[in-house]
Design an enzyme around this catalytic site. Structure first.
Site, PDB file in Angstrom:
ATOM      1  N   ASP A 168      75.129 -19.611   9.921  1.00  0.00           N
ATOM      2  CA  ASP A 168      76.703 -19.590  10.921  1.00  0.00           C
ATOM      3  C   ASP A 168      77.623 -19.745  11.295  1.00  0.00           C
ATOM      4  OD1 ASP A 168      76.867 -18.623  13.881  1.00  0.00           O
ATOM      5  OD2 ASP A 168      75.902 -20.552  14.892  1.00  0.00           O
ATOM      6  N   GLY A 169      78.489 -19.687  11.583  1.00  0.00           N
ATOM      7  CA  GLY A 169      79.736 -20.294  11.100  1.00  0.00           C
ATOM      8  C   GLY A 169      80.962 -19.257  10.988  1.00  0.00           C
ATOM      9  N   LEU A 194      61.721 -14.526  -6.621  1.00  0.00           N
ATOM     10  CA  LEU A 194      62.349 -14.456  -5.653  1.00  0.00           C
ATOM     11  C   LEU A 194      61.509 -13.803  -4.240  1.00  0.00           C
ATOM     12  CD1 LEU A 194      63.395 -16.830  -3.250  1.00  0.00           C
ATOM     13  CD2 LEU A 194      65.379 -15.257  -3.423  1.00  0.00           C
ATOM     14  N   GLU A 222      69.984  -9.984  19.901  1.00  0.00           N
ATOM     15  CA  GLU A 222      71.409 -10.567  20.323  1.00  0.00           C
ATOM     16  C   GLU A 222      72.107 -10.213  20.254  1.00  0.00           C
ATOM     17  OE1 GLU A 222      68.884 -12.647  19.737  1.00  0.00           O
ATOM     18  OE2 GLU A 222      67.629 -11.544  21.637  1.00  0.00           O
ATOM     19  N   HIS A 245      82.499 -13.166   7.914  1.00  0.00           N
ATOM     20  CA  HIS A 245      82.128 -12.334   7.483  1.00  0.00           C
ATOM     21  C   HIS A 245      81.977 -12.048   5.912  1.00  0.00           C
ATOM     22  CE1 HIS A 245      80.286 -12.552  12.316  1.00  0.00           C
ATOM     23  NE2 HIS A 245      81.117 -11.871  12.008  1.00  0.00           N
ATOM     24  N   ARG A 263      69.919 -25.052  17.805  1.00  0.00           N
ATOM     25  CA  ARG A 263      69.038 -24.301  18.187  1.00  0.00           C
ATOM     26  C   ARG A 263      68.777 -23.678  17.349  1.00  0.00           C
ATOM     27  NH1 ARG A 263      73.817 -23.562  20.782  1.00  0.00           N
ATOM     28  NH2 ARG A 263      75.235 -21.810  20.194  1.00  0.00           N
ATOM     29  N   GLY A 284      82.825 -16.726  12.423  1.00  0.00           N
ATOM     30  CA  GLY A 284      83.886 -16.947  12.921  1.00  0.00           C
ATOM     31  C   GLY A 284      84.619 -17.884  13.283  1.00  0.00           C
ATOM     32  N   ARG A 285      83.794 -19.083  13.363  1.00  0.00           N
ATOM     33  CA  ARG A 285      84.511 -20.544  13.099  1.00  0.00           C
ATOM     34  C   ARG A 285      85.749 -20.787  12.030  1.00  0.00           C
ATOM     35  NH1 ARG A 285      79.712 -23.544  15.824  1.00  0.00           N
ATOM     36  NH2 ARG A 285      78.635 -21.745  14.859  1.00  0.00           N
ATOM     37  N   SER A 294      67.408 -19.669  18.181  1.00  0.00           N
ATOM     38  CA  SER A 294      68.294 -18.424  18.582  1.00  0.00           C
ATOM     39  C   SER A 294      67.725 -17.126  18.274  1.00  0.00           C
ATOM     40  CB  SER A 294      69.386 -18.612  17.921  1.00  0.00           C
ATOM     41  OG  SER A 294      70.697 -19.533  17.851  1.00  0.00           O
ATOM     42  N   ARG A 322      69.522 -24.243   9.642  1.00  0.00           N
ATOM     43  CA  ARG A 322      70.808 -24.151  10.395  1.00  0.00           C
ATOM     44  C   ARG A 322      72.398 -24.607   9.886  1.00  0.00           C
ATOM     45  NH1 ARG A 322      70.667 -21.325  16.029  1.00  0.00           N
ATOM     46  NH2 ARG A 322      73.231 -19.650  16.279  1.00  0.00           N
TER      47      ARG A 322
HETATM   48  C1  IPE Z   1      72.158 -16.761  15.064  1.00  0.00           C
HETATM   49  O1  IPE Z   1      73.534 -16.888  15.464  1.00  0.00           O
HETATM   50  C2  IPE Z   1      72.358 -14.841  14.734  1.00  0.00           C
HETATM   51  C3  IPE Z   1      72.106 -15.297  13.257  1.00  0.00           C
HETATM   52  C4  IPE Z   1      72.578 -16.579  12.527  1.00  0.00           C
HETATM   53  C5  IPE Z   1      72.221 -13.809  12.277  1.00  0.00           C
HETATM   54  P1  IPE Z   1      74.793 -16.686  17.021  1.00  0.00           P
HETATM   55  O2  IPE Z   1      75.659 -17.227  16.253  1.00  0.00           O
HETATM   56  O3  IPE Z   1      74.326 -15.415  17.461  1.00  0.00           O
HETATM   57  O4  IPE Z   1      73.676 -17.661  17.794  1.00  0.00           O
HETATM   58  P2  IPE Z   1      74.395 -18.173  19.158  1.00  0.00           P
HETATM   59  O5  IPE Z   1      74.962 -17.072  19.961  1.00  0.00           O
HETATM   60  O6  IPE Z   1      75.093 -18.992  18.578  1.00  0.00           O
HETATM   61  O7  IPE Z   1      72.690 -19.082  20.008  1.00  0.00           O
HETATM   62  C1  IPE Z   2      77.486 -16.455  11.851  1.00  0.00           C
HETATM   63  O1  IPE Z   2      78.221 -16.216  12.197  1.00  0.00           O
HETATM   64  C2  IPE Z   2      76.936 -14.309  11.532  1.00  0.00           C
HETATM   65  C3  IPE Z   2      76.729 -13.327  12.991  1.00  0.00           C
HETATM   66  C4  IPE Z   2      75.691 -14.065  13.256  1.00  0.00           C
HETATM   67  C5  IPE Z   2      76.099 -12.771  12.722  1.00  0.00           C
HETATM   68  P1  IPE Z   2      78.766 -15.685  13.773  1.00  0.00           P
HETATM   69  O2  IPE Z   2      79.878 -14.183  13.253  1.00  0.00           O
HETATM   70  O3  IPE Z   2      77.907 -15.884  14.551  1.00  0.00           O
HETATM   71  O4  IPE Z   2      80.379 -16.751  13.544  1.00  0.00           O
HETATM   72  P2  IPE Z   2      80.260 -17.919  14.436  1.00  0.00           P
HETATM   73  O5  IPE Z   2      78.666 -18.655  15.602  1.00  0.00           O
HETATM   74  O6  IPE Z   2      80.903 -17.794  16.065  1.00  0.00           O
HETATM   75  O7  IPE Z   2      80.986 -19.158  14.188  1.00  0.00           O
HETATM   76 MG    MG Z   3      76.980 -17.693  15.401  1.00  0.00          MG
END
Ligand code: IPE
Ligand code: IPE
Ligand code: MG
Length: 253
Positions: A31-32, A142, A78, A48, A205, A34-35, A207, A199
């Site tokens: 996760d992260g 693996l 989701e 990504h 969380r 986008g940020r 998720s 995570r």
């Molecule tokens: C969880 O991340 C799903 C993946 C890392 C693929 P999200 O970014 O979708 O989760 P939420 O919305 O913050 O709970």
């Molecule tokens: C995880 O990064 C990739 C996926 C969930 C597909 P995000 O896209 O959720 O990035 P944030 O959480 O918005 O930073």
């Molecule tokens: Mg995310």
């Protein structure tokens, strides 16, 4: 980035030697992205893309640390709710990754499996999944599971429907159903439960990831955005895991 900090309990001393506990199966919520992109004023797609590089580093780290099973949460049930443009970007990256990385994964001895509602992807993509699984089926170094359109609730619900059908058709006696048998109806049939769930990005969380399977997983939350993830973060998670005392409900030993 503001991240809540929790003190890790003192735990046990980690022996530097071979008896250090290494998780058999590590599951990662990546996760992260986008940020990471937003912090650089870049489009989310750039995050990504950088995240895909981190996937490579994570796989290498798993191999180097002799972790036999690695599950990566790449796209949740989701995540279809995201804007169509982002979904298209993500599936495009996935397609590219499968086409261009498969030979390398195969050379490395990686067996790839997809878990999740694969039928929600287009036919072309489903063919890529099957091809990747077929080519790498004999590899043993693996076991890599990629969770795609995966949701823990949908996993459990789908299993329940299959079980109900088996009972209705007289193939299954409800009195014989136990946890082990239930597990055979899940996407993760034949895959050991995760010992360690990591995570990134500082969110605390699950998720909807591996809800049944992670019943006794050790949870480690890392203060790093996924595109910055590297071998030192993997090592940090393994180190934290080695200090934890796993009890499975039994008396502390
Ligand atoms: C969880 O991340 C799903 C993946 C890392 C693929 P999200 O970014 O979708 O989760 P939420 O919305 O913050 O709970
Ligand atoms: C995880 O990064 C990739 C996926 C969930 C597909 P995000 O896209 O959720 O990035 P944030 O959480 O918005 O930073
Ligand atoms: Mg995310």
């Amino acid at each position: 980035m503001q991240v809540e900090r929790l003190e890790e309990p003192a735990g046990k001393a980690v022996p530097e030697t071979a008896q250090r506990a290494v998780p058999r199966h590590v599951a990662v919520i990546m996760d992260g992205n986008g940020r990471w992109a937003a912090a650089r004023r870049l489009p989310r797609l750039a995050g990504h893309r950088a995240g895909a590089q981190a996937v490579r580093r994570c796989i290498q780290a798993a191999i180097q640390n002799k972790v036999g099973w690695l599950t990566l949460y790449a796209f949740s049930s989701e995540n279809w709710r995201r804007p169509a443009e982002e979904v298209t970007d993500l599936t495009g990256l996935l397609r590219h990754y499968l086409r261009h990385e498969l030979a390398e994964l195969h050379r490395e001895g990686v067996r790839l499996r997809v878990i999740g509602e694969r039928e929600r992807f287009d036919r072309d993509m489903c063919r890529e999944f099957e091809r990747a699984e077929r080519i790498t089926a004999g590899n043993t170094r693996l076991n890599l599971m990629v969770a795609l359109s995966y949701g823990g609730r949908s996993d459990i619900l789908r299993a329940t429907v299959a079980i109900a059908e088996a009972v209705r058709d007289g193939r299954l006696d409800p009195a014989q159903l136990d946890e082990q048998q239930f597990g055979r109806f899940l996407y993760t049939d034949g895959i050991p439960d995760p010992d360690l769930m990591v995570r990134t990005s500082g969110e605390f969380r699950l998720s909807n990831f591996l809800l049944w399977q992670a019943a006794y997983a050790e949870l480690v939350f890392l203060d790093v955005l996924w595109p910055d993830f590297g071998p030192t973060h993997f090592a940090e998670a393994l180190d934290t895991y080695a200090r934890r005392e796993r009890r499975f409900g039994a008396r502390p030993g």
